[in-house]
Every structure is written in C-alpha cells, then in structure tokens.
Design a protein around this motif. Structure first.
Motif, PDB file in Angstrom:
ATOM      1  N   HIS A  60       0.609  -1.265  -0.074  1.00  0.00           N
ATOM      2  CA  HIS A  60       0.115   0.221   0.071  1.00  0.00           C
ATOM      3  C   HIS A  60       0.980   1.252  -0.340  1.00  0.00           C
ATOM      4  O   HIS A  60       0.454   2.130  -0.912  1.00  0.00           O
ATOM      5  CB  HIS A  60      -1.383   0.160   0.995  1.00  0.00           C
ATOM      6  CG  HIS A  60      -1.571  -1.075   1.415  1.00  0.00           C
ATOM      7  ND1 HIS A  60      -2.946  -1.145   0.164  1.00  0.00           N
ATOM      8  CD2 HIS A  60      -2.274  -2.008   2.390  1.00  0.00           C
ATOM      9  CE1 HIS A  60      -3.550  -2.214   0.635  1.00  0.00           C
ATOM     10  NE2 HIS A  60      -3.682  -3.063   1.159  1.00  0.00           N
ATOM     11  N   TRP A  61       1.720   1.282   1.158  1.00  0.00           N
ATOM     12  CA  TRP A  61       2.728   2.771   0.781  1.00  0.00           C
ATOM     13  C   TRP A  61       3.338   2.791  -0.593  1.00  0.00           C
ATOM     14  O   TRP A  61       3.751   3.586  -1.076  1.00  0.00           O
ATOM     15  CB  TRP A  61       4.244   2.275   1.963  1.00  0.00           C
ATOM     16  CG  TRP A  61       4.971   3.234   1.909  1.00  0.00           C
ATOM     17  CD1 TRP A  61       5.055   4.337   2.507  1.00  0.00           C
ATOM     18  CD2 TRP A  61       6.464   3.128   1.276  1.00  0.00           C
ATOM     19  NE1 TRP A  61       6.342   4.624   2.009  1.00  0.00           N
ATOM     20  CE2 TRP A  61       7.025   4.042   1.109  1.00  0.00           C
ATOM     21  CE3 TRP A  61       7.110   1.663   0.481  1.00  0.00           C
ATOM     22  CZ2 TRP A  61       8.555   3.781   0.299  1.00  0.00           C
ATOM     23  CZ3 TRP A  61       8.406   2.476  -0.107  1.00  0.00           C
ATOM     24  CH2 TRP A  61       9.281   3.340   0.012  1.00  0.00           C
ATOM     25  N   ALA A  62       4.006   1.283  -1.257  1.00  0.00           N
ATOM     26  CA  ALA A  62       4.748   1.437  -2.548  1.00  0.00           C
ATOM     27  C   ALA A  62       3.598   1.950  -3.660  1.00  0.00           C
ATOM     28  O   ALA A  62       3.932   2.656  -5.144  1.00  0.00           O
ATOM     29  CB  ALA A  62       5.201   0.185  -3.309  1.00  0.00           C
ATOM     30  N   ASP A  63       2.117   1.347  -3.339  1.00  0.00           N
ATOM     31  CA  ASP A  63       1.336   2.210  -4.343  1.00  0.00           C
ATOM     32  C   ASP A  63       1.402   3.822  -4.164  1.00  0.00           C
ATOM     33  O   ASP A  63      -0.166   4.049  -4.349  1.00  0.00           O
ATOM     34  CB  ASP A  63       0.312   1.404  -4.532  1.00  0.00           C
ATOM     35  CG  ASP A  63      -0.161   0.001  -4.918  1.00  0.00           C
ATOM     36  OD1 ASP A  63       1.412   0.025  -5.763  1.00  0.00           O
ATOM     37  OD2 ASP A  63      -0.247  -1.019  -4.446  1.00  0.00           O
ATOM     38  N   GLY A  64       1.997   4.177  -2.709  1.00  0.00           N
ATOM     39  CA  GLY A  64       1.422   5.716  -2.674  1.00  0.00           C
ATOM     40  C   GLY A  64      -0.117   5.905  -2.153  1.00  0.00           C
ATOM     41  O   GLY A  64      -0.465   7.237  -2.152  1.00  0.00           O
ATOM     42  N   SER A  65      -0.267   5.385  -0.903  1.00  0.00           N
ATOM     43  CA  SER A  65      -1.067   5.030   0.048  1.00  0.00           C
ATOM     44  C   SER A  65      -0.804   5.963   0.754  1.00  0.00           C
ATOM     45  O   SER A  65      -0.206   5.526   2.062  1.00  0.00           O
ATOM     46  CB  SER A  65      -1.836   3.257  -0.340  1.00  0.00           C
ATOM     47  OG  SER A  65      -3.324   4.308   1.141  1.00  0.00           O
ATOM     48  N   SER A  66      -1.295   7.422   1.484  1.00  0.00           N
ATOM     49  CA  SER A  66      -0.848   7.710   1.775  1.00  0.00           C
ATOM     50  C   SER A  66      -1.054   7.455   3.909  1.00  0.00           C
ATOM     51  O   SER A  66      -0.835   7.616   4.705  1.00  0.00           O
ATOM     52  CB  SER A  66      -1.117   9.458   2.059  1.00  0.00           C
ATOM     53  OG  SER A  66      -2.381   9.940   2.200  1.00  0.00           O
ATOM     54  N   SER A  67      -2.535   6.400   3.827  1.00  0.00           N
ATOM     55  CA  SER A  67      -3.318   6.271   4.763  1.00  0.00           C
ATOM     56  C   SER A  67      -2.962   4.986   5.847  1.00  0.00           C
ATOM     57  O   SER A  67      -3.199   5.271   7.165  1.00  0.00           O
ATOM     58  CB  SER A  67      -4.942   5.759   4.765  1.00  0.00           C
ATOM     59  OG  SER A  67      -4.550   4.798   3.511  1.00  0.00           O
ATOM     60  N   VAL A  68      -1.713   4.488   5.286  1.00  0.00           N
ATOM     61  CA  VAL A  68      -0.499   3.944   5.697  1.00  0.00           C
ATOM     62  C   VAL A  68       0.160   4.688   6.537  1.00  0.00           C
ATOM     63  O   VAL A  68       1.438   3.541   7.020  1.00  0.00           O
ATOM     64  CB  VAL A  68      -0.546   2.797   5.324  1.00  0.00           C
ATOM     65  CG1 VAL A  68      -1.496   1.380   5.022  1.00  0.00           C
ATOM     66  CG2 VAL A  68       1.248   3.006   4.055  1.00  0.00           C
ATOM     67  N   MET A  69       0.860   5.442   5.879  1.00  0.00           N
ATOM     68  CA  MET A  69       2.000   5.712   6.478  1.00  0.00           C
ATOM     69  C   MET A  69       2.274   6.786   7.846  1.00  0.00           C
ATOM     70  O   MET A  69       1.123   6.763   8.950  1.00  0.00           O
ATOM     71  CB  MET A  69       1.956   7.487   5.574  1.00  0.00           C
ATOM     72  CG  MET A  69       2.902   7.543   4.675  1.00  0.00           C
ATOM     73  SD  MET A  69       4.273   6.815   4.657  1.00  0.00           S
ATOM     74  CE  MET A  69       5.306   7.962   5.035  1.00  0.00           C
ATOM     75  N   PRO A  70       3.712   5.865   9.074  1.00  0.00           N
ATOM     76  CA  PRO A  70       3.030   5.996  10.698  1.00  0.00           C
ATOM     77  C   PRO A  70       2.225   7.494  10.676  1.00  0.00           C
ATOM     78  O   PRO A  70       2.932   8.535   9.948  1.00  0.00           O
ATOM     79  CB  PRO A  70       4.873   5.948  10.724  1.00  0.00           C
ATOM     80  CG  PRO A  70       5.080   5.479   9.631  1.00  0.00           C
ATOM     81  CD  PRO A  70       4.322   5.685   8.372  1.00  0.00           C
ATOM     82  N   HIS A  71       1.456   7.697  11.431  1.00  0.00           N
ATOM     83  CA  HIS A  71       1.129   9.656  12.544  1.00  0.00           C
ATOM     84  C   HIS A  71       2.461   9.755  12.850  1.00  0.00           C
ATOM     85  O   HIS A  71       2.852   9.598  13.560  1.00  0.00           O
ATOM     86  CB  HIS A  71      -0.092   9.613  12.999  1.00  0.00           C
ATOM     87  CG  HIS A  71      -1.371   8.400  12.097  1.00  0.00           C
ATOM     88  ND1 HIS A  71      -2.440   8.214  12.547  1.00  0.00           N
ATOM     89  CD2 HIS A  71      -1.357   7.802  11.255  1.00  0.00           C
ATOM     90  CE1 HIS A  71      -3.158   8.401  11.603  1.00  0.00           C
ATOM     91  NE2 HIS A  71      -2.128   7.905  10.748  1.00  0.00           N
ATOM     92  N   GLU A  72       2.866  11.130  12.918  1.00  0.00           N
ATOM     93  CA  GLU A  72       2.932  12.208  13.876  1.00  0.00           C
ATOM     94  C   GLU A  72       3.618  11.811  14.993  1.00  0.00           C
ATOM     95  O   GLU A  72       2.367  11.550  16.002  1.00  0.00           O
ATOM     96  CB  GLU A  72       2.559  13.784  13.949  1.00  0.00           C
ATOM     97  CG  GLU A  72       3.741  14.310  14.292  1.00  0.00           C
ATOM     98  CD  GLU A  72       5.280  14.535  13.363  1.00  0.00           C
ATOM     99  OE1 GLU A  72       6.136  15.214  14.066  1.00  0.00           O
ATOM    100  OE2 GLU A  72       5.043  15.021  12.164  1.00  0.00           O
ATOM    101  N   GLY A  73       4.306  11.350  15.608  1.00  0.00           N
ATOM    102  CA  GLY A  73       4.843  10.753  16.885  1.00  0.00           C
ATOM    103  C   GLY A  73       5.024   9.592  17.204  1.00  0.00           C
ATOM    104  O   GLY A  73       5.243   9.032  18.336  1.00  0.00           O
ATOM    105  N   GLU A  74       4.327   8.300  16.191  1.00  0.00           N
ATOM    106  CA  GLU A  74       4.340   7.640  16.082  1.00  0.00           C
ATOM    107  C   GLU A  74       5.565   6.613  15.934  1.00  0.00           C
ATOM    108  O   GLU A  74       6.122   7.109  15.055  1.00  0.00           O
ATOM    109  CB  GLU A  74       3.064   6.449  15.114  1.00  0.00           C
ATOM    110  CG  GLU A  74       2.018   7.194  15.644  1.00  0.00           C
ATOM    111  CD  GLU A  74       1.142   6.130  15.446  1.00  0.00           C
ATOM    112  OE1 GLU A  74      -0.202   6.030  14.737  1.00  0.00           O
ATOM    113  OE2 GLU A  74       1.386   5.720  13.403  1.00  0.00           O
TER     114      GLU A  74
END
Length: 202
Positions: free
Chosen positions: A69-83
């Motif tokens: 999902h990250w490689a496909d450009g999905s921002s929803s799987v990115m770690p949140h600030e401070g995680e």
C-alpha cells in the motif's frame, strides 16, 4: 515472515490501517484453525498480537500489505506524527528485503537488509534511529562496503558466510532496540489470532 508494528496503537486500528474491515478483524479464530482456502479474493489472512506497548501484524503469504500500500502511494498507511513504527518486509521471492523505521521524531527511514538506514530524515538527526543503526552494526546486520575488502573473492566469502544469518540479525536488532517481543512458539504453532487484510495485489 513479514512484520508491521506500531507503538501505542491498538491492534484493531493497525489492522484497519492495513486494509482490514471490522468483519475481517472479528474472525475470532486462531491462525492454526483457519482454512486459507476458505478466504475469497481480495482477502489474505494474517496473524496479529501485542507486545507491551506495541501492536503487530505478521504475514507469511510472501507479501507485506503495509509495504504494497505504501509503494502504491497510499498515505493512509503512513505512520502518524509521533508514532514509532517498524516494518520488516522479507520479500523472499524477489529481494531485496526491506526495513522501514519511523522513530517517532519525524521521518520514515528505510534500508535494504545489510545496509544502513537512510531517508528524508537522516538517521544522524534522530537519536532513536541512530541507536537502531548502531545496534544493527553491532549485530552484523549492516555489512561493510565491498570496496573495504582486499579482493572480490574475500567479499564473496564474507557474503557466503554472513547471508544465512542476515535476517535473524535484523530481527534481533529491531527487537533489542524497540523491546518488541514476538512469541516464536505461538507463531510457529499458529496460536495467534487471525484477521483478514485486503490483498494489495487485488
């Protein structure tokens, strides 16, 4: 086996972030009792659990949902600030294997297994990332540059000697750095709960 883990995030929320729906999380079965042939596309089974403050997801299907999902450009799987976040993607069929790490101090760093961490926030700018990098070096998970060897034959001999233990060295380094403990017996016996993730290739 691939690992995705986040500190301080409930396991159900980690599963949702990786593409599981509520009905796929509540299967309420152990991995050992789950029939993978009963899964219809586009779902793929995974194991999950907690270790201290960490929630983790394990996949043995040869893919890693977070990575795809990250490689496909999905921002929803990115770690949140401070995680604080870690992903170990075995990628055994294709190579290379990948380590992704967000120290919770900004930036997502990454490294092919045997290389040092790199990324938008250099490892030297993050104390936690620097300590993980140091741990990997001391455990033999970061290899010297081929140019540091006196000959190609010496480099090849080093690779042959070190390759078999590389994955274990990376896993050990991450475990020592984060305190994340995966119960190996429970994994091998399938004694962890199962959930269904959206297959990133479907």
């Amino acid at each position: 086996m691939s690992l995705t883990a986040v500190r301080g995030l409930p396991s159900e929320d980690l599963l949702r972030r990786m593409g599981a729906g509520d009905d796929q999380i509540g299967v309420r079965a152990h991995y050992r009792d789950f029939d993978p042939l009963s899964v219809d596309d586009p779902w793929t089974p995974c194991m999950y659990g907690t270790s201290g403050e960490w929630s983790y997801v394990l996949e043995d299907s040869g893919v890693c949902a977070w990575y795809q999902h990250w490689a496909d450009g999905s921002s929803s799987v990115m770690p949140h600030e401070g995680e604080e976040f870690v992903c170990l993607y075995a990628n055994a069929a294709v190579q290379p294997s990948w380590l992704f790490y967000a120290p919770g101090e900004g930036g997502l760093l990454r490294a092919e297994f045997r290389h040092t961490l790199t990324g938008p926030a250099p490892a030297g700018e993050s104390d936690r990332a620097r300590r993980l990098d140091s741990r990997m070096r001391s455990n033999g998970a970061v290899w010297p540059d081929p140019d540091e060897f006196p000959s190609r034959e010496a480099w090849r001999a080093f690779v042959e000697q070190s390759s078999a233990g590389l994955h274990a060295a990376v896993w050990r380094s991450v475990g020592e750095h984060t305190g994340l403990r995966i119960p190996r017996d429970a994994v091998e016996s399938g004694d962890l709960p199962v959930a269904l993730l959206l297959d990133p290739f479907m």
